[in-house]
Scaffold this active site. Structure first.
Site, PDB file in Angstrom:
ATOM      1  CB  THR A   1      -0.920  -0.004   1.231  1.00 49.61           C
ATOM      2  OG1 THR A   1      -1.702   1.183   1.219  1.00 49.61           O
ATOM      3  CG2 THR A   1      -0.122  -0.070   2.507  1.00 49.61           C
TER       4      THR A   1
ATOM      5  CD  GLU B   1      -2.150  13.588  -4.775  1.00 48.16           C
ATOM      6  OE1 GLU B   1      -1.205  13.662  -3.975  1.00 48.16           O
ATOM      7  OE2 GLU B   1      -2.001  13.447  -6.001  1.00 48.16           O
TER       8      GLU B   1
ATOM      9  CB  THR C   1       6.840  24.613  -7.987  1.00 50.46           C
ATOM     10  OG1 THR C   1       5.583  24.173  -8.514  1.00 50.46           O
ATOM     11  CG2 THR C   1       7.970  23.898  -8.699  1.00 50.46           C
TER      12      THR C   1
END
Length: 405
Positions: free
Chosen positions: A192, A278, A405
Site C-alpha cells: 500500500t 487527490e 513548487t
C-alpha cells in the site's frame, strides 16, 4: 462457535493493549495546520511482525532497512516521517535512514534491529537527519496519541485514515487496529502507500504474514488513484500477544475469524485512501463477478478502476458506459461480450451484451453520488472481486503540477 466483530467509533492504532504512539513537528515538511511530521509507534512488549513492501524497482532506503529488520524477532517500534521519501538519495540516504533507526532505538532503550522505519514525501531529497535525531528523542509516547500518529504520516491527504475493531470469540477478546496514508501515487502491488496494523492477539509469525498478505490482496492491492506505484509502499503489522488468547496459527475457526477482522480493517483503510484520492469527489467501487477465475476478476476490476476515461466520466457524471466495457475488454481476460451484464448502481445498462435503453438523465443524476458502484457480471464462471478507485479531476492535475513548487 459464537464470534463478533465490532468497529469502534473512536478507535486508533493504539486501541490494542500495550501499544503507544507519539508525534512531533521536526521541520521535515513546511509548516501547516497539521504540524506533525515525525512519529513513533511502540509496543510495551516484543512483537511478532509482518510486512509487505513495494514492487517498484526504485526502492527507497527505509524499505530495504525494514525488510532486513523484519528478519529478526522482537520488533517493537516503527519510526515514520512524512515530507521526505528518502528515495533517490544513494548511499547518503541509506546512511540517513540507518541513523534515524539508531536514534529511535537509543531513545527507546532497544536495539536498532528492533526498529522498523518508513518515510513518505518528495523523492530525491535528503532527510534533515540532524533535525530528526534531535526531535525523535522528544516524542512522548502514550496510548492516547493514536490519532496524532495517523495525522503525522499524512502528506497530500485531506484527512487521517484509521480504524479499530473489537473481536470476541467464545470467552476471549482482542483488538485489531490500523492507520494508513495515501492520496496520490496509489496503484499498489503487494503493498500500500503506508499502512500500519496493530493487534494484541497472539499470532504465529507464519500465520501473521499469511493473513496480512491475504487481507492486502483484497484491499490495498485492489485500489488505484492514478496508476503509479510508490517507491516507498510499505504495510506493517505488529502483534504483541497481550490479549493472551490461544495463539492463532493455520486453518482453524479462530484464525478464520482473525482473518475476517483483519480484512475488515484493511478494506476500510484502503477505501479511505481511494476516497481521499487527490482532487477526488467520488469513491468508485467496481464489482466483477462471473469471471472464469479469481485472477481474471481481479484483473478486470483493477483495470476498470484505473481507467482515466472511466474516472473522468464519473467525475463529470457522464453515463458513457462504453468506456467501462472498453476497459474490461483490454484487461486481457477472456469473456464473451454476448453474455455480459453491466449495472450502474441498480440500473442495468447492458444485459447479455445488449443495451437496455435506461434513461441517461437518470444515470447522470445517479453518478453525482459520493459513492458510485459499477457492477459487471461476465456470466462465465465463479470468479469474483472488487476494486476501488476515485474520479479524476482538474484538481488532481493542479496538485501534482505544483507539488514541489
Amino acid at each position: 462457535m459464537k464470534s463478533s466483530i465490532d468497529i469502534l467509533p473512536d478507535g486508533s492504532i493504539t486501541t490494542p493493549k500495550g501499544f503507544k504512539a507519539g508525534a512531533i513537528y521536526a521541520g521535515i515538511k513546511k509548516k501547516s495546520k497539521n504540524n506533525l511530521d515525525l512519529a513513533i509507534l511502540y509496543s510495551d512488549t516484543p512483537c511478532i511482525a509482518a510486512g509487505i513492501f513495494t514492487t517498484n524497482k526504485f526502492r527507497a532506503a527505509p524499505v530495504y532497512i525494514s525488510e532486513h529488520n523484519l528478519g529478526f524477532t522482537d520488533n517493537r517500534a516503527i519510526v515514520v516521517n512524512s515530507g521526505c521519501a528518502n528515495a533517490g538519495t544513494g548511499e547518503a540516504g541509506m546512511a540517513d535512514a540507518i541513523e534515524m533507526v539508531k536514534a529511535t532505538a537509543e531513545s527507546l532503550n532497544m536495539q536498532p534491529k528492533d526498529v522498523l522505519i518508513a518515510s513518505t514525501g518528495v523523492i530525491g531529497h535528503r532527510l534533515p537527519i540532524d533535525k530528526i535525531k534531535e526531535n525523535v528523542r522528544l516524542i512522548g509516547l502514550s496510548q492516547r496519541n493514536g490519532h496524532e500518529f495517523a495525522r503525522a504520516i499524512m502528506t497530500t491527504d485531506t484527512r487521517s485514515k484509521e480504524i479499530a475493531v473489537q473481536v470476541n470469540i467464545e470467552g476471549f477478546q482482542f483488538y485489531i487496529a490500523g492507520a494508513a496514508k495515501g492520496a496520490g501515487m496509489i496503484h499498489p502491488n503487494m503493498a500500500t502507500m503506508l499502512g500500519f496494523i496493530t493487534t494484541d492477539a497472539s499470532v504465529s509469525k507464519e500465520f501473521l504474514q499469511f493473513a496480512l498478505k491475504e487481507a492486502a490482496d483484497v484491499s490495498f492491492n485492489m485500489i488505484t488513484v492514478d496508476g503509479d506505484t510508490s517507491t516507498n509502499d510499505s504495510l506493517f503489522m505488529l502483534s504483541n500477544g497481550q490479549a493472551e488468547n490461544p495463539t492463532f496459527a493455520g486453518n482453524t475457526e479462530y484464525s478464520l475469524v482473525f482473518q475476517q477482522a483483519l480484512t475488515i480493517v484493511c478494506q476500510n483503510l484502503a477505501k479511505s485512501i481511494a476516497r481521499d484520492g487527490e482532487g477526488a469527489k467520488r469513491l468508485i467501487e467496481i464489482q466483477v463477478e462471473g469471471a472464469a477465475n479469481l485472477e481474471d476478476a481481479r484483473l478486470i476490476a483493477r483495470v476498470i478502476a484505473g481507467s482515466p476515461l472511466v474516472k473522468t466520466a464519473v467525475h463529470g457524471a457522464d453515463p458513457n458506459w462504453g468506456r467501462i466495457l472498453a476497459a474490461a475488454g483490454r484487461a486481457g481476460a477472456d469473456f464473451d461480450i454476448d453474455m455480459v451484464d453491466l449495472y450502474l448502481g441498480e440500473s442495468p445498462v447492458l444485459l447479455k451484451g445488449a443495451r437496455t435503453g435506461v434513461d441517461e438523465k437518470e444515470l447522470s443524476s445517479w453518478l453525482r453520488q459520493v459513492e458510485v458502484i459499477i457492477k459487471l457480471n461476465l456470466n462465465l464462471g465463479q470468479g469474483k472481486a472488487a476494486a476501488w478507485g476515485c474520479d479524476l479531476s482538474a484538481e488532481y492535475v493542479k496538485i501534482n503540477a505544483d507539488y514541489t513548487t
